[in-house]
Write a protein that holds these residues in place. Structure first.
Motif, PDB file in Angstrom:
ATOM      1  N   LYS A   2       0.852  -1.181   0.000  1.00 26.68           N
ATOM      2  CA  LYS A   2       0.000   0.000   0.000  1.00 26.68           C
ATOM      3  C   LYS A   2       0.888   1.230   0.000  1.00 26.68           C
ATOM      4  O   LYS A   2       1.944   1.257   0.618  1.00 26.68           O
ATOM      5  N   TYR A 232      -0.450  -3.427  -9.647  1.00 34.02           N
ATOM      6  CA  TYR A 232      -1.669  -3.662  -8.865  1.00 34.02           C
ATOM      7  C   TYR A 232      -2.724  -4.273  -9.776  1.00 34.02           C
ATOM      8  O   TYR A 232      -2.753  -3.991 -10.977  1.00 34.02           O
ATOM      9  N   ASP A 236      -8.894  -3.493  -9.243  1.00 30.32           N
ATOM     10  CA  ASP A 236      -8.834  -2.755  -7.982  1.00 30.32           C
ATOM     11  C   ASP A 236      -8.366  -1.326  -8.216  1.00 30.32           C
ATOM     12  O   ASP A 236      -9.002  -0.362  -7.793  1.00 30.32           O
ATOM     13  N   TRP A 242     -11.307   1.778  -3.926  1.00 27.25           N
ATOM     14  CA  TRP A 242     -10.127   0.988  -3.554  1.00 27.25           C
ATOM     15  C   TRP A 242      -8.891   1.871  -3.524  1.00 27.25           C
ATOM     16  O   TRP A 242      -8.074   1.791  -2.596  1.00 27.25           O
ATOM     17  N   SER A 245      -8.761   4.070  -0.556  1.00 28.55           N
ATOM     18  CA  SER A 245      -8.739   3.324   0.700  1.00 28.55           C
ATOM     19  C   SER A 245      -7.460   2.525   0.896  1.00 28.55           C
ATOM     20  O   SER A 245      -7.053   2.269   2.035  1.00 28.55           O
ATOM     21  N   ASN A 246      -6.808   2.114  -0.197  1.00 19.93           N
ATOM     22  CA  ASN A 246      -5.681   1.196  -0.109  1.00 19.93           C
ATOM     23  C   ASN A 246      -4.367   1.768  -0.637  1.00 19.93           C
ATOM     24  O   ASN A 246      -3.310   1.520  -0.063  1.00 19.93           O
ATOM     25  N   TYR A 247      -4.438   2.515  -1.718  1.00 17.76           N
ATOM     26  CA  TYR A 247      -3.221   3.090  -2.259  1.00 17.76           C
ATOM     27  C   TYR A 247      -2.855   4.370  -1.517  1.00 17.76           C
ATOM     28  O   TYR A 247      -1.690   4.733  -1.381  1.00 17.76           O
ATOM     29  N   ASP A 249      -4.370   7.095   1.934  1.00 19.43           N
ATOM     30  CA  ASP A 249      -5.194   7.099   3.128  1.00 19.43           C
ATOM     31  C   ASP A 249      -5.934   8.429   3.218  1.00 19.43           C
ATOM     32  O   ASP A 249      -5.879   9.251   2.302  1.00 19.43           O
TER      33      ASP A 249
END
Length: 408
Positions: A2, A232, A236, A242, A245-247, A249
Motif C-alpha cells: 500500500k 496492482y 482494484d 479501492w 482506501s488502499n493506495y 489514506d
C-alpha cells in the motif's frame, strides 16, 4: 503493498449554523444559468499525435477558447466529452455558463471514433497490463496549458494555476472522476455528472466493454503499474474507492467534489458513481456536494460553474459529516437553473450550509469561516494552508463572535 501519503490530524468541530436573514446565494456564487446563449471570443485548435492502444498512434485534438475578456491570469475549465461528444457539444454546454464567469476552456476530441469509444478517458489493456495512455495524454496537455506558454502565445493571456476546474458528463463524468481525483495537485474542484467511479459491476450495459478494453475479467490478472513501477490488479486500482482506501489514506488531499446522478439513470447507475463514492467520502471526511436528482442519464447535465468558482487550489475548504437538519435532502426534481437561483436538496448542499470558501481565513494561529445555514454538523478542515493542527494541541474557538467566551 500500500502506498500512503502520511498522517492527517483532523481538527473536527461541531458547528451550529445560526439562522441569518442573509440569503445563502448572496455569499456563494449565485450565477447559475445563462439567460442568453454565449459563444467563445477566441478559439485555438491543435492536433497532437499520441501513443494509444497497442502502441499505435492516434490523434488527440484540443481547443482552447476564451469566454469573456482576456485576463492575465484567467480560471481554466477543463471539459472532457461524453460518448460521441464533439467540440460543438462541449461549446453548447459552455454556452449556458452565465456571462459573469470569464474563463478559458480546454476541451478534447479523439479524432478516430473507435478510439473515442474505447478509451473512456482512461486507457486500454494489452499484454496483461492496462495502460493509462488516454489519462496521461490529457493530463500532459492540461499541465502544458496551465504552464502558460501555449495560451500566452495564442491569446496573450495566462492561467491562474489555483483556479483550474474539471467537468464531464457520462464518459466525461467518468473522466472527471478519474482525472480529478488522481491529479489533486491540478484541480481546485471538479464536477462529475453521471460518470463511473469504477469499471467493475454494477456498471449498467458496459461490463463487456470494460472487461475487453480496460480491466479484464476476474481471472485474467490484468495489472496497472503505478508511478513507481509497482503492479496492482487493474480491477482494484481503477476503482477509486479501492484507490483512496488502499493506495492512499485519508490524509491524501483531493479536490472538492461535486457529483450529480439520476436515480432513473440506466446507462450509468448511481451505484457506480455518486452512491458508490458517498460512503467513502463521508468516512474519510472529504469535501463534496452530491445532487442526486430523480431524472435520467442526461438530466441536468450542465456545467455548474457556480459550484466550483470560489474554490482555490491554494485555499482550504470544509468537509461536513454527521449532518443534522440541513444539507441532507431527498431525490429532487428541481433543476439548478430555476428562478430561485440554485438547486435545492442534495447531500451537503452548499447553499443550505450557507458557506462560501471565499469567506475562509486560513492563517497561522487563526481559522475563520462564515456560515449562515441552520442545523448542526461536524466540520473537518481540508487542504489547510497556514493554520497548523498538532496532536494534543489546545485550541480555542468562538461561535458568532470573538467577544464571546472562548471554548477549549
Amino acid at each position: 503493498m500500500k502506498r500512503f501519503s502520511g498522517v492527517l490530524f483532523w481538527i473536527t468541530i461541531l458547528v451550529l449554523l445560526p439562522f441569518s436573514t442573509a440569503s445563502a446565494a448572496e455569499i456563494f456564487n449565485r450565477y447559475v444559468y445563462a439567460s442568453s446563449i454565449r459563444s467563445p471570443v477566441e478559439t485555438y485548435e491543435e492536433d497532437r499525435t499520441i501513443t494509444g492502444h497497442q502502441g499505435a498512434s492516434t490523434s488527440l485534438a484540443f481547443r482552447l477558447s476564451i469566454y469573456g475578456s482576456t485576463g492575465q491570469k484567467m480560471p481554466l475549465l477543463v471539459q472532457v466529452h461524453e460518448w460521441g461528444g464533439d467540440f460543438a457539444r462541449m461549446e453548447d454546454l459552455a454556452s449556458y455558463i452565465p456571462a459573469q464567469y470569464e474563463f478559458v476552456m480546454l476541451y478534447f476530441q479523439f479524432k478516430t471514433s473507435t478510439e473515442n469509444e474505447t478509451n473512456w478517458w482512461f486507457g486500454t489493456h494489452w499484454g496483461g497490463v492496462c495502460r493509462m495512455w488516454a489519462h496521461e495524454a490529457v493530463m500532459e496537455i492540461v499541465r502544458e496549458v496551465i504552464g502558460g506558454s501555449l495560451i500566452n502565445s495564442q491569446f496573450g493571456a495566462g492561467i491562474d494555476p489555483n483556479r483550474v476546474y474539471l467537468f464531464g458528463h457520462s464518459i466525461g463524468g467518468t473522466g472527471a472522476w478519474q482525472l480529478g481525483i488522481r491529479n489533486p495537485d491540478v484541480f481546485a474542484a471538479i464536477h462529475a455528472h453521471s460518470g463511473f467511479a469504477r469499471f467493475t459491476p454494477p456498471v449498467g450495459p458496459f461490463e463487456n466493454q470494460f472487461v475487453n478494453d480496460i480491466v479484464g475479467g476476474p481471472s485474467e490478472g490484468i495489472t496497472i503499474l503505478d508511478g513507481i513501477g509497482a503492479a496492482y490488479p487493474a480491477r482494484d486500482y481503477s476503482n477509486l474507492v479501492w484507490w483512496l482506501s488502499n493506495y492512499h489514506d485519508s490524509a491524501f488531499e483531493i479536490p472538492f467534489i461535486n457529483i450529480t446522478a439520476g436515480t432513473e439513470d440506466e446507462t450509468v447507475p448511481a451505484a457506480s458513481g455518486g452512491d458508490l463514492m458517498r460512503p467513502l467520502l463521508d468516512s474519510q471526511k472529504r469535501g463534496f456536494y452530491y445532487y442526486r436528482h430523480s431524472g435520467g442519464h442526461s438530466g441536468v447535465a450542465f456545467v455548474q460553474m457556480n459550484w466550483m468558482w470560489n474554490f482555490r487550489l491554494n485555499q482550504s475548504f470544509l468537509a461536513f459529516t454527521n449532518r443534522s437538519g440541513y444539507g441532507i435532502g431527498t431525490d429532487q426534481t428541481v433543476s439548478p437553473w430555476v428562478s430561485n437561483g440554485y438547486a435545492s436538496g442534495g447531500i451537503n448542499n452548499l447553499y443550505e450550509f450557507g458557506w462560501d470558501p471565499d469567506s475562509i481565513i486560513d492563517q497561522t494561529g487563526q481559522y475563520r469561516v462564515q456560515l449562515t445555514g441552520s442545523g448542526t454538523a461536524d466540520v473537518t478542515l481540508r487542504r489547510l494552508q497556514a493554520f497548523e493542527v498538532t496532536p494534543g494541541g489546545t485550541y480555542h474557538y468562538w461561535l458568532d463572535s470573538e467577544s464571546e467566551p472562548a471554548q477549549q
